[in-house]
Each structure stands twice: as structure tokens, then as C-alpha cells.
Design an enzyme around this catalytic site. Sequence first.
Site, short mmCIF file in Angstrom:
data_model
loop_
_atom_site.label_atom_id
_atom_site.label_comp_id
_atom_site.label_asym_id
_atom_site.label_seq_id
_atom_site.Cartn_x
_atom_site.Cartn_y
_atom_site.Cartn_z
N ASP A 26 5.57 1.35 -6.09
CA ASP A 26 5.78 2.21 -5.33
C ASP A 26 6.01 3.71 -6.07
OD1 ASP A 26 6.07 3.98 -2.77
OD2 ASP A 26 8.17 2.98 -2.42
N ASN B 83 -0.89 0.58 5.43
CA ASN B 83 -1.53 1.57 4.58
C ASN B 83 -2.92 2.10 5.11
OD1 ASN B 83 -0.55 0.27 1.29
ND2 ASN B 83 0.49 1.81 2.63
C1 FPP Z 1 2.58 3.04 -3.57
O1 FPP Z 1 2.89 4.50 -3.88
C2 FPP Z 1 1.07 2.66 -4.02
C3 FPP Z 1 0.15 2.15 -3.26
C4 FPP Z 1 0.05 2.05 -1.92
C5 FPP Z 1 -1.10 1.62 -4.02
C6 FPP Z 1 -1.17 0.86 -5.13
C7 FPP Z 1 -2.57 0.95 -5.90
C8 FPP Z 1 -2.55 0.97 -7.28
C9 FPP Z 1 -1.55 1.05 -8.17
C10 FPP Z 1 -3.85 1.31 -7.84
C11 FPP Z 1 -5.04 0.06 -8.15
C12 FPP Z 1 -4.42 -1.36 -8.10
C13 FPP Z 1 -4.69 -2.29 -8.52
C14 FPP Z 1 -4.18 -3.73 -8.23
C15 FPP Z 1 -6.16 -2.26 -9.14
P1 FPP Z 1 2.88 5.61 -2.73
O2 FPP Z 1 1.42 6.15 -2.37
O3 FPP Z 1 3.34 4.90 -1.43
O4 FPP Z 1 3.87 6.58 -3.18
P2 FPP Z 1 4.72 7.51 -2.41
O5 FPP Z 1 5.67 6.73 -1.68
O6 FPP Z 1 5.26 8.44 -3.70
O7 FPP Z 1 3.94 8.28 -1.57
#
Ligand code: FPP
Length: 254
Positions: A29, A77
Site C-alpha cells: 500500500d 480496485n
Molecule cells: C496500493 O497502493 C497498490 C496497488 C493497488 C497495486 C500494487 C501493484 C504493484 C506494486 C505493481 C506491480 C505488482 C506486481 C506483483 C508485478 P495505492 O494505489 O492504494 O496507494 P495509495 O493508498 O497511496 O493511494
Amino acid sequence: MARTEETNMDLKGQIDREKLPRHIAMIMDGNGRWAKQHNKPRVFGHRNGVKAVREVTEAAAEIGIDYLTLYAFSTENWSRPKLEVDALMRLLVETLNKEVATLNKNKIRLDAIGNLDLLPPSTHKALLQGMESTRENDRMTLILALNYSGKWDLVQAARQLAKKAVEGTLDPDSISEDDLARTLSTTNIPDPELLIRTSGERRLSNYLLWQLAYAELYFTPVFWPDYRKNHLYEAIIDFQRRERRFGRISEQLA
Ligand code: FPP
């Protein structure tokens, strides 16, 4: 030796290899907030999150963790802006295609849990190819939770069990915890003993709800794109200092 390398070695050396969690689950996150801090679009955060994925996967395999599950995309998501969802799906394809060779070199098997049939065809295809090409690897299993949610998992298990009951091959009164656990998408995978969530949030967010029943929860303020090997070592050291009682009292554990 570079400073980070030294710290890594110190922390790594403090880990008791006899008391490792077999399975670590992670909620990655903070990509969006990290990007905002850098005055960049959210997708920039996801792109930089891939480096952290590489680091934890490598660190976990090196220490001897058997299973590492990463929450890469939740069923919730999909409600993000289409541009971000599309970019995440493309990033997954790109990363899977690029990293499969490294997974094979490191003897890491790729697996996935979630409602995979509803992923975009190109993501689904890259995932299945990655799983197929790494299926003989036995050093560690890297599980991507994709289009996954804990409630979805329980519902799909309930449906499977109900079908068997209707067919007459399962007596509803005989359904045990083991039967349900075996019907979840994590069948044959031991429950995670340690859950790590980055970015300071302290929630399970519909992750492995059944499987985390006894997990130790570890929260760190570090945003996912900044997550490095030493952060994982710190979490494992903290885990090893905790006493896991499973409902018993301290004296019964000796
Ligand atoms: C959460 O941060 C992250 C995600 C929903 C996606 C995670 C994906 C990756 C790290 C990319 C690639 C992954 C793989 C396994 C190849 P957020 O967007 O919720 O952050 P925020 O809470 O600060 O908005």
C-alpha cells in the site's frame, strides 16, 4: 561496503532461521501517496512499486520463506479510474513477461489466487504463461492475489460446497473447517503466519480473511515503493520476538 548493505547484513544476521514464518502475506500500500509526494501521477508509484516487489521476493527466497503472497489487485480496485486500472493491468503483463526468467533462475514458482477469469485476457494469459513456465520450481512460491478478496474466496467456497450437497456427495452436517479451508483458493497453501501492510494503514481490506485468523499483524509507515529488504528483515525479527499462543496460555507453550 555500502551503508545499506551493511545494515541489511546486520538485520539479516539477527533472523533465527529455525523460527521463520512459512508464509508471509503482504498488502502493498501507498503507491499513490508516494507518487503524490514526488509530484507524479499515481501510475508512477505503481511502476516504482515493482522494484519493491523484486526486493521482497528476492529477500524472502534468500532467507528461506516458503510462500509469499502479494495483494496486487483487489476486487474493489476495479472502481479506480479506468486509466489507472488499465495501466496496472499493463504493468502486470509487462512485469510478468520481464521477470519470469529471473523467477526461473531463482527457482521461484509463480502462483495466483483470485477470480482470474475476469482479468483482461492479456493479463490472464501472461499470468498463466508465467505459472506454467515456473511450475517445476521448488525454492519458494510467489502467489499474486489478483482480482482477489477474502469475501469472494469464502463465497466461491460456499458455492462449491453447496453444489456438492445438492448433488448428494456431501452431507452438510459433516462440513468441517478443513473442508472449507480445502475449498478456498489457497488450498494446499499453509495459512500465513505474518501479515505485513505498508503505508501506515491498519486494516485487512478484505484480504485473506479466513487464512489470517491467527496471523501476526505488522504495520509499517513505509510507502510500498520505498520498501526494501531491510524492512522485511525488521518485520521478521519483530515476528520472532512475539509469543504465538493460539488461544493457550504462556505456560502451555514450553
Ligand atoms: C496500493 O497502493 C497498490 C496497488 C493497488 C497495486 C500494487 C501493484 C504493484 C506494486 C505493481 C506491480 C505488482 C506486481 C506483483 C508485478 P495505492 O494505489 O492504494 O496507494 P495509495 O493508498 O497511496 O493511494
